[in-house]
Design an enzyme around this catalytic site. Structure first.
Site, mmCIF file in Angstrom:
data_model
loop_
_atom_site.group_PDB
_atom_site.id
_atom_site.type_symbol
_atom_site.label_atom_id
_atom_site.label_comp_id
_atom_site.label_asym_id
_atom_site.label_seq_id
_atom_site.Cartn_x
_atom_site.Cartn_y
_atom_site.Cartn_z
ATOM 1 N N GLU A 199 0.832 -1.214 0.000
ATOM 2 C CA GLU A 199 0.000 0.000 0.000
ATOM 3 C C GLU A 199 0.862 1.258 0.000
ATOM 4 O O GLU A 199 0.802 2.068 0.924
ATOM 5 C CB GLU A 199 -0.887 0.022 1.254
ATOM 6 C CG GLU A 199 -1.783 -1.184 1.436
ATOM 7 C CD GLU A 199 -2.470 -1.204 2.802
ATOM 8 O OE1 GLU A 199 -2.027 -0.489 3.726
ATOM 9 O OE2 GLU A 199 -3.455 -1.931 2.937
ATOM 10 N N PRO A 200 1.683 1.438 -1.031
ATOM 11 C CA PRO A 200 2.553 2.611 -1.023
ATOM 12 C C PRO A 200 1.761 3.887 -1.286
ATOM 13 O O PRO A 200 0.866 3.916 -2.125
ATOM 14 C CB PRO A 200 3.516 2.331 -2.188
ATOM 15 C CG PRO A 200 2.700 1.508 -3.131
ATOM 16 C CD PRO A 200 1.815 0.647 -2.266
ATOM 17 N N TYR A 245 4.382 18.072 11.037
ATOM 18 C CA TYR A 245 5.390 17.030 11.293
ATOM 19 C C TYR A 245 6.807 17.593 11.371
ATOM 20 O O TYR A 245 7.755 16.812 11.434
ATOM 21 C CB TYR A 245 5.404 16.003 10.155
ATOM 22 C CG TYR A 245 4.111 15.319 9.844
ATOM 23 C CD1 TYR A 245 3.360 14.727 10.852
ATOM 24 C CD2 TYR A 245 3.656 15.219 8.532
ATOM 25 C CE1 TYR A 245 2.173 14.069 10.548
ATOM 26 C CE2 TYR A 245 2.488 14.563 8.223
ATOM 27 C CZ TYR A 245 1.748 13.991 9.235
ATOM 28 O OH TYR A 245 0.591 13.338 8.926
ATOM 29 N N CYS A 272 -1.749 34.018 10.186
ATOM 30 C CA CYS A 272 -1.351 34.505 11.513
ATOM 31 C C CYS A 272 -1.149 33.355 12.478
ATOM 32 O O CYS A 272 -1.927 33.171 13.417
ATOM 33 C CB CYS A 272 -2.424 35.432 12.071
ATOM 34 S SG CYS A 272 -2.959 36.640 10.882
ATOM 35 N N GLU A 273 -0.143 32.545 12.255
ATOM 36 C CA GLU A 273 0.186 31.411 13.132
ATOM 37 C C GLU A 273 1.688 31.242 13.072
ATOM 38 O O GLU A 273 2.266 31.258 11.975
ATOM 39 C CB GLU A 273 -0.416 30.090 12.599
ATOM 40 C CG GLU A 273 -1.892 30.058 12.403
ATOM 41 C CD GLU A 273 -2.630 29.458 13.589
ATOM 42 O OE1 GLU A 273 -1.967 28.970 14.523
ATOM 43 O OE2 GLU A 273 -3.866 29.511 13.575
ATOM 44 N N TYR A 303 0.438 14.001 0.675
ATOM 45 C CA TYR A 303 -0.122 14.700 1.838
ATOM 46 C C TYR A 303 0.052 16.216 1.701
ATOM 47 O O TYR A 303 0.235 16.919 2.686
ATOM 48 C CB TYR A 303 0.509 14.163 3.142
ATOM 49 C CG TYR A 303 0.417 12.660 3.210
ATOM 50 C CD1 TYR A 303 -0.790 12.037 3.527
ATOM 51 C CD2 TYR A 303 1.505 11.852 2.892
ATOM 52 C CE1 TYR A 303 -0.903 10.657 3.538
ATOM 53 C CE2 TYR A 303 1.404 10.477 2.895
ATOM 54 C CZ TYR A 303 0.202 9.888 3.215
ATOM 55 O OH TYR A 303 0.084 8.518 3.216
HETATM 56 C C1 LIG Z 1 -1.452 6.104 5.105
HETATM 57 C C2 LIG Z 1 -1.460 4.655 4.852
HETATM 58 C C3 LIG Z 1 -0.668 4.099 3.836
HETATM 59 C C4 LIG Z 1 0.287 4.903 2.987
HETATM 60 O O1 LIG Z 1 1.358 5.403 3.726
HETATM 61 P P1 LIG Z 1 2.600 6.075 2.975
HETATM 62 O O2 LIG Z 1 3.501 6.487 4.072
HETATM 63 O O3 LIG Z 1 2.083 7.243 2.232
HETATM 64 O O4 LIG Z 1 3.193 5.047 2.096
HETATM 65 C C5 LIG Z 1 -0.781 2.747 3.614
HETATM 66 N N1 LIG Z 1 -1.609 1.965 4.373
HETATM 67 C C6 LIG Z 1 -2.355 2.483 5.367
HETATM 68 C C7 LIG Z 1 -3.228 1.581 6.139
HETATM 69 C C8 LIG Z 1 -2.301 3.824 5.653
HETATM 70 O O5 LIG Z 1 -3.038 4.325 6.654
#
Ligand SMILES: *Cc1c(COP(=O)(O)O)cnc(C)c1O
Length: 425
Positions: free
Chosen positions: A273-274, A316, A355-356, A384
């Site tokens: 899940e990249p 972050y 203004c932060e 993001y």
């Molecule tokens: C956010 C997320 C991702 C992707 O994360 P990356 O750091 O963008 O690769 C994959 N799986 C799950 C469950 C997530 O919450």
């Protein structure tokens, strides 16, 4: 590697001058490179081709439907975390059997929508959620497949807000509890609990946490199988590093070199899940310098983008390389690192108009001299960036531009003032 490079002292997105886009569309603006998205996706697909692998690109990182569409056409599935992301993926023509759905707080409405869409796997984060899914599947006369999100208690060594695989987070169930969940809920007639999901969190810079997590999970899978649970798939999540600074993270092939041998003889389908490793370097944000000023010993560059447009530095403390879109020859950057001290740079803070105190993009950063109206590129902003932006300060959300070779398209228009109040009437 990405397609944002300087040619003759000007920054290009693939074959299009960034200056040209800024002149025609205005600033601030997000600019994406289609070729970079596809290159990163294909490198991951190729790296794991020895296994039965599906890459499920994480929609929340950068989810414009035009992007999801060409990703789907290139064979990508999708990792979603809400009903809205399911809707997006379906609008883009996604193959719903290649959708995995994670998230600790799925509502009944969202679960029902995903059941109706026949998604590939629900990634289950708690016993209570699984019970609810079983109930809703039965009520809707649907069946579904599910992966149990297991918490391997491995720390990827990243920022605390984006670490999700250690015990004290709200995600998944502890590995010790996993056997019991399968024994209690494994045979229910509606939801086939047949997979394991892990996601360590984002931004780790080594492959070790992935290998450590998989080494903890494989004995669990053996255990589960010996107890009669058919485990067909392992989803190792996302969080693979993206090069915010030049050449600081492993490549897709490096990760695969560690991961593939561990899984080769396991007879498991693999899902990845990249998010940011695909899209971070496929996007930049371009802002225009409004003012420069001196405050005590500090020099500030005030730009027309704010923290509402790109939240990562504020949220972050994230690093983004920033550099002028147009430079003299001696300032053409050979690498993107925090301390790029070329002869003649000035040390500045790059800040927005909000203004932060948190409204900044860089502090004490070396930049070539910048003056009013100069364009600055904020690199590695594809992940993001737009997706975390907001209308704070009643600022209009930015346009998104997709560059493809020598052409570009506006894939999201800049909001208008009327858009800002459209739902308030
Ligand atoms: C956010 C997320 C991702 C992707 O994360 P990356 O750091 O963008 O690769 C994959 N799986 C799950 C469950 C997530 O919450």
């Amino acid at each position: 590697m990405d397609a944002f490079q300087y040619k003759n002292e000007k920054l290009f997105a693939e074959g299009v001058a960034v200056e040209k886009i800024a002149a025609e569309v205005g600033t601030p603006v997000y600019i994406y490179s289609k070729a970079t998205f596809l290159d990163h996706l294909q490198k991951i697909q190729n790296a794991y081709s020895e296994l039965d692998t599906t890459v499920c690109y994480s929609v929340k990182a950068c989810g414009n439907i035009n992007i999801l569409k060409f990703m789907a056409e290139a064979g990508s599935g999708f990792d979603i975390v809400s009903g809205g992301e399911l809707f997006r993926a379906m609008q883009a023509g996604a193959d719903t059997s290649k959708i995995v759905y994670a998230g600790t707080g799925k509502t009944d409405e969202e679960i029902t929508e995903a059941l109706n869409a026949s998604i590939g796997y629900f990634n289950i984060e708690s016993e209570a959620e699984l019970e609810n899914l079983i109930e809703l599947a039965k009520a809707n006369k649907k069946t579904a497949k599910a992966a149990l999100r297991v918490n391997p208690d491995v720390d990827p060594g990243t920022h605390k807000h984006i670490t999700t695989g250690v015990k004290e987070t709200k995600f998944g169930v502890d590995i010790e509890r996993a056997l019991k969940v399968f024994d209690d809920y494994g045979k229910n007639g509606a939801v086939e609990l047949c997979a394991i999901h892990v996601h360590l969190g984002s931004g780790g810079k080594t492959i070790d946490p992935y290998c450590d997590a998989i080494k903890k999970i494989l004995p669990l899978i053996d255990d589960l199988r010996s107890r009669g649970h058919a485990i067909e798939m392992l989803d190792i999540g996302g969080g693979f590093g993206a090069d915010y600074e030049s050449r600081t993270v492993p490549s897709a092939a490096d990760y695969a070199k560690g991961i593939v041998p561990l899984l080769k003889d396991m007879n498991l389908k693999l899902i990845l899940e990249p998010g940011k490793s695909v899209c971070a370097n496929a996007g930049i944000m371009v802002a225009k310098t409004l003012y420069t000023k001196q405050g005590g010993s500090k020099r500030f560059i005030i730009v027309d983008a704010g923290m509402n447009d790109l939240l990562r530095p504020a949220l972050y403390d994230a690093f983004h390389f920033i550099w002028p879109v147009s430079v003299s020859k001696k300032f053409v950057p050979q690498q993107r690192i925090k301390d790029l001290y070329l002869d003649g740079v000035e040390v500045v803070d790059v800040v927005g108009p909000i203004c932060e105190g948190a409204d900044f993009f860089a502090k004490d950063r070396a930049l070539p001299p910048v003056k009013r109206d100069d364009l600055l590129a904020i690199f590695t902003a594809g992940a993001y960036g737009y997706t975390m932006s907001s209308n704070y300060n009643s600022r209009r959300m930015l346009p998104e531009i997709l560059v493809d070779g020598d052409d570009y398209k506006v894939i999201r228009k800049r909001q208008t003032y009327d858009d800002l109040i459209a739902l308030e009437k």
